[in-house]
Design a protein around this motif. Sequence first.
Motif: not given
Length: 295
Positions: A150-176
């Motif tokens: 929200k603050k930096l305008g990242y997509t899930q894929e961009e965020l995943a690359k920034r933090i060294g995680k998979s896009r699927e991991h980011v998506a699953n966490m956000l579902r919580l």
Amino acid sequence: MAKKESSPRLGKGLAAIFGEEVDDVLENIQQGNLDEHVADRFEVAVDEVKPNPYQPRKKFDDEKIQELSESIKQHGVFTPIIVKKAVRGYELVTGERRLRASKLAGLETIPAILMELDDQQMMEIALLENIQREDLNAIEEAQGYEKLIKKLGYTQEELAKRIGKSREHVANMLRLLKLPKKVQNYVVDGELSMGHVRALLGLKDTSLMDDVAHKAISSHMSVRAVEALVKELNEPKEKPQPKPKDIHLGQVEARLQSKFQTKVKVDEKQIVIKYEGNDDLNRLLELLGGIEEEI
């Protein structure tokens, strides 16, 4: 000789975000290997350090803070905190446990490293450090991801690359974060595991989540048991088929409706005749006087 605190190294990805020089400083801070010329290390008054507004971690273990405080009383603070200059005093970047424990130990100052970081870097480094230390519960991690998006305008894929995680991991966490607040608190308090909440997220009727979560906790249900319950609740319940009307009763019903010019229902034990108002009732009563001869 001072006893070193446990200092897990920061994870991969910092060099790509901040550049090799800052990455080296952060690595050295975590390992306690600092030369005087590497960074601006100084003693800062604990009361001058404000909390990091982007700290993703909300829940701290009071018992562990107390243990760290006792260690600090005996050995001092080995690993400095990281701060940035604020309008008044300083803002904490990393090291909140050390800062809290130092205050608890009655220290007036704490060793610190002064660094120039913008808000984006503060958000990312706070999240990364906590993730790599595994200090965050699942909800805090998800909230951290959401804030960066929200603050930096990242997509899930961009965020995943920034933090060294998979896009699927980011998506699953956000579902919580779609879980009801009460269920999120169960996760924060450790009463429900990630396996349990993943099963809960499969519920088609989301209004059932609170009840299923409570049952899972009170009955000490395994993840498999919760998955089975969710599957059962998701399966549509077959409505009982109405019993076929007796052909003779159907014929009687049709003849009565024609005779009375109103809705009539006939089953094996009763006849129901619908009427509207007193005039209609009187009309039906008159007709009922000759019904035996005609049927």
